[in-house]
Design a protein around this motif. Sequence first.
Motif, PDB file in Angstrom:
ATOM      1  N   LEU A  79      40.519  41.500  49.336  1.00  0.00           N
ATOM      2  CA  LEU A  79      40.058  42.651  48.550  1.00  0.00           C
ATOM      3  C   LEU A  79      40.311  43.962  49.286  1.00  0.00           C
ATOM      4  CD1 LEU A  79      36.791  41.206  46.994  1.00  0.00           C
ATOM      5  CD2 LEU A  79      38.990  41.636  45.859  1.00  0.00           C
ATOM      6  N   TYR A  90      44.993  40.338  44.434  1.00  0.00           N
ATOM      7  CA  TYR A  90      44.210  39.969  43.252  1.00  0.00           C
ATOM      8  C   TYR A  90      44.811  38.713  42.619  1.00  0.00           C
ATOM      9  CZ  TYR A  90      42.000  44.632  43.292  1.00  0.00           C
ATOM     10  OH  TYR A  90      41.304  45.760  43.627  1.00  0.00           O
ATOM     11  N   TYR A 114      40.139  38.092  38.474  1.00  0.00           N
ATOM     12  CA  TYR A 114      41.104  38.603  39.452  1.00  0.00           C
ATOM     13  C   TYR A 114      42.507  38.698  38.850  1.00  0.00           C
ATOM     14  CZ  TYR A 114      37.847  38.524  43.389  1.00  0.00           C
ATOM     15  OH  TYR A 114      36.812  38.777  44.254  1.00  0.00           O
TER      16      TYR A 114
END
Length: 177
Positions: A79, A90, A114
């Motif tokens: 992240l 992601y 995500y």
Amino acid sequence: KEAEAYVQRQRDLTEAQKMFEHPQAYVMDGQFENDFKVYEKSAEMGCQDAQIRVVETYLGISYKSGVKVDVAKGEEIALRFADQGSFVFYEILGKGFLYGEGGMTKDEAKGLKYLEKAAGRGRQKAMMMAAVCHYNGVGTEKNEERARKFFEHAAKQGNEQAIQVIVAMNNGEKLRF
């Protein structure tokens, strides 16, 4: 001053890439370090190949290096890199949670979240995976219109498979993924 910072950043990235490609050649803190520590240093310097290696190692997806799987740490690092503009992370997290890869617990809803973030930042593979999830109701309720939007975005970027899917959808064909 901005130009100097840019030049220095390019030098750092070049050095980071060299570290990634030849970790055995680097001495850190006066001692030879194992490859993974060199990868971590290279990752912090901005080498995306090293960043991927480090994240996937912590997630337990690949690169068996004797490093203990730590999904929380891998997710945190991924992240951080994603927030710095490397949106592939992601996608890595999305796919990992979607399928329960490596040390990751399967969580289809979290994986889709995500993937949608990656898709929103132009990642074609994530667009396709999110589209299939919506089409089949994986991690969410089945929603063919939402799936179509993801397929259309990928098609606009020239993704041949997405173009074929849109044509098939327009012809009323039922799809199987």
